[in-house]
Scaffold this active site. Structure first.
Site, mmCIF file in Angstrom:
data_model
loop_
_atom_site.group_PDB
_atom_site.id
_atom_site.type_symbol
_atom_site.label_atom_id
_atom_site.label_comp_id
_atom_site.label_asym_id
_atom_site.label_seq_id
_atom_site.Cartn_x
_atom_site.Cartn_y
_atom_site.Cartn_z
ATOM 1 C CE1 TYR A 1 -4.243 1.730 0.630
ATOM 2 C CE2 TYR A 1 -2.689 3.357 1.478
ATOM 3 C CZ TYR A 1 -3.952 3.031 1.017
ATOM 4 O OH TYR A 1 -4.913 3.989 0.934
ATOM 5 C CE LYS B 1 -4.711 8.881 -25.053
ATOM 6 N NZ LYS B 1 -5.100 10.006 -24.227
ATOM 7 C CG PHE C 1 -7.822 15.467 -25.299
ATOM 8 C CD1 PHE C 1 -8.081 15.051 -26.584
ATOM 9 C CD2 PHE C 1 -8.193 14.657 -24.245
ATOM 10 C CE1 PHE C 1 -8.715 13.841 -26.824
ATOM 11 C CE2 PHE C 1 -8.821 13.438 -24.471
ATOM 12 C CZ PHE C 1 -9.080 13.032 -25.761
ATOM 13 C CG ASP C 2 -12.417 15.610 -26.664
ATOM 14 O OD1 ASP C 2 -11.515 16.113 -27.344
ATOM 15 O OD2 ASP C 2 -13.167 14.706 -27.067
ATOM 16 C CG ASP D 1 -2.497 16.970 -22.211
ATOM 17 O OD1 ASP D 1 -2.109 15.835 -21.903
ATOM 18 O OD2 ASP D 1 -3.670 17.224 -22.539
ATOM 19 C CB ALA E 1 -1.133 11.955 -24.110
ATOM 20 C CG HIS F 1 -19.726 11.334 -29.666
ATOM 21 N ND1 HIS F 1 -19.830 12.384 -28.785
ATOM 22 C CD2 HIS F 1 -18.548 10.740 -29.404
ATOM 23 C CE1 HIS F 1 -18.743 12.411 -28.029
ATOM 24 N NE2 HIS F 1 -17.958 11.430 -28.378
HETATM 25 C C1 LIG Z 1 -6.076 10.841 -23.750
HETATM 26 C C2 LIG Z 1 -5.723 12.227 -23.451
HETATM 27 C C3 LIG Z 1 -6.086 12.837 -22.250
HETATM 28 C C4 LIG Z 1 -6.967 12.141 -21.222
HETATM 29 O O1 LIG Z 1 -6.386 10.996 -20.759
HETATM 30 P P1 LIG Z 1 -7.220 9.713 -20.265
HETATM 31 O O2 LIG Z 1 -6.152 8.771 -19.865
HETATM 32 O O3 LIG Z 1 -8.056 9.244 -21.406
HETATM 33 O O4 LIG Z 1 -8.050 10.163 -19.107
HETATM 34 C C5 LIG Z 1 -5.664 14.118 -22.022
HETATM 35 N N1 LIG Z 1 -4.949 14.798 -22.925
HETATM 36 C C6 LIG Z 1 -4.587 14.244 -24.100
HETATM 37 C C7 LIG Z 1 -3.771 15.032 -25.074
HETATM 38 C C8 LIG Z 1 -4.970 12.954 -24.406
HETATM 39 O O5 LIG Z 1 -4.635 12.429 -25.585
#
Ligand SMILES: *Cc1c(COP(=O)(O)O)cnc(C)c1O
Length: 468
Positions: free
Chosen positions: A75, A261, A127-128, A218, A220, A452
């Site tokens: 833990y 990613k 990103f969304d 960000d 990813a 969607h």
């Molecule tokens: C996928 C992604 C996120 C969100 O990450 P999750 O692991 O899906 O929560 C944030 N920013 C970018 C650029 C992403 O591609």
């Protein structure tokens, strides 16, 4: 890799295999009807080539599976956490390393700490999930993409860049004290997975430093971005990708990552920074919603796999295969007469359905219609980014045309080979010859938020008249 041959050689051999979902056209026709022409409702084992997303869909290596067995599930103070922390610290240089279960958890925590009403976050493009978390905190998410990003057909090397002059005008207008953060998304997911140049990162760094605004990445797809810099930016051709990645992080004050990613794992993420005031607040929220500091909503084995994946992703033979595969798909589609966002990004290819199917009006969802045709004819699953996803309607409930009608073909990492990609190109070439037969759709029912995912559709009443 000194590779003079045309074949994309996957730089791995396969130790464990999984069957593809092979179905007949009649079975797919029934599945599509049952799914109400919404590909999110199709069972994955009815999909032959699944290009819905590159998130969490990659294949782990033998070394990562070995790491899974070695995961320390304590833990507190687990060895796997310290491996994770060491790897991320040596890559990013940041002092505070906070594990989270995926990228959006990092976003929720960070924007709870620094967001709020009256504040603005500036970015090349949010990103969304980033935008949603900024807005949920009460703050506003402002995008400053470069103009060439929206000129889909025309190639440019760094369409992910931020428009620095526009960003500065906005900072002057709103006042730097109302802007707690600048986010650079690398690569720029919302705009086709396009890379950001080191020059642009430096320019944004200089701009934000001038106004005392911290800059976070960000990140990813940091490795894909670094590889594009090596390929396309002057002065980087001879530099190892790992060094380029480190240089990107050196320009930033912090970062967060969806490890689903470029960490080559199926779940996980982190939030990293130097600011101890912010990180202390973030850790409070972490314990509240994710877990203790040394696991943050993940199992020890997940932390171990991430640490290994972050090393593997910087292997330049892997990156060459990865980026070349997307380019190869893009070239094949262009040759077949299918318009795309050009050049292809790092994690996939975005097909321009508006241009491909001019006979289908936006209100009949050309990108969704194309995605369904792609599934029906080839068992291939992509995702619509268009009028259905944006989901804006007027007072009479009529859909308002989105600025773009795209089908994203995302490529899972280390999962498909060149012959799978050849197959996708072949199906598209067939569709290009028969595209007049593709008919629009209409919505039967759709919820107001994120329509969607759950919308139900059906083929549009009568065939649409062909017009350009
Ligand atoms: C996928 C992604 C996120 C969100 O990450 P999750 O692991 O899906 O929560 C944030 N920013 C970018 C650029 C992403 O591609």
């Amino acid at each position: 890799m000194d590779w003079k041959w045309k074949t994309i050689i996957e730089p791995f051999k396969i130790k464990s295999v999984e069957p593809l979902g092979i179905t007949t056209r009649a079975e797919r026709e029934a599945a599509l009807e049952q799914a109400h022409y919404n590909l999110f409702n199709i069972k994955a084992d009815r999909v032959l080539i699944d290009m819905l997303t590159d998130s969490g869909t990659g294949a782990m290596s033998a070394a990562q599976w070995g790491g899974i067995m070695n995961g320390d599930e304590s833990y507190a103070g687990a060895r796997s956490y310290y491996n994770f922390e060491r790897e991320i610290r040596s890559l990013t240089g940041f002092a505070e390393i906070i594990p989270v279960h995926q990228g959006r958890a990092a976003e929720k925590i960070l924007f709870t700490v620094i967001g709020g009403k009256g504040r603005f976050i500036v970015s090349n493009s949010h990103f969304d999930t980033t935008r949603a978390n900024v807005e949920f905190s009460g703050a506003e998410a402002m995008d400053f993409p470069v103009k060439e990003a929206l000129d889909f057909g025309r190639p440019a090397p760094f369409k992910g860049n931020a428009d620095v002059a526009a960003m500065e005008r906005f900072i002057k207008e709103k006042g730097a004290r109302n802007i707690p953060l600048c986010v650079m998304t690398v690569t720029n997911n919302s705009l086709g997975g396009q890379p950001v140049s080191m020059e642009n990162l430096k320019a944004v760094r200089n701009l934000t430093a001038k106004y005392g605004i911290p800059m976070f990445l960000d990140c990813a797809r940091f490795a894909e971005n670094a590889y594009f810099i090596k390929q396309r930016e002057k002065g980087y051709a001879q530099r190892p990708v790992k060094e380029i990645a480190k240089e990107m992080f050196e320009l930033a004050d912090g970062a967060w990552m969806s490890s689903k990613k470029d960490a080559l794992v199926n779940i996980g993420g982190f939030l990293a920074m130097n600011n101890r005031d912010w990180s202390a607040k973030a850790r409070q929220l972490l314990i509240l919603t994710e877990g203790f500091n040394t696991y943050g909503g993940l199992a020890g084995r997940d932390l171990e796999a991430i640490a290994i994946g972050l090393r593997e992703v910087l292997d330049e033979n892997y990156l060459q295969y990865r980026i070349r595969s997307a380019a190869y798909l893009g070239e094949g589609l262009l040759k077949a007469g299918v318009p795309i966002i050009n050049p292809p990004g790092g994690h996939g290819v975005y097909v321009n359905a508006k241009e491909f199917l001019p006979h289908i009006k936006p209100q009949n969802f050309p990108a969704q219609a194309l995605a369904c045709a792609l599934y029906l004819e080839g068992g291939i699953r992509g995702v619509e980014i268009g009028t259905l996803m944006f989901g804006k309607r007027d007072r009479n409930g009529q859909y308002l045309p989105a600025p773009m009608e795209l089908v994203r073909l995302a490529m899972p990492r280390r999962v498909y080979t060149q012959s799978h990609i050849d197959y996708v190109i072949e199906v598209f070439a067939w569709l290009a010859r028969h595209k007049k037969q593709i008919r629009g759709l209409e919505v039967v029912e759709a919820p107001p938020i994120l329509p969607h995912f759950t919308a139900k559709l059906r083929p549009a009443g009568k065939p649409q008249p062909a017009k350009v």
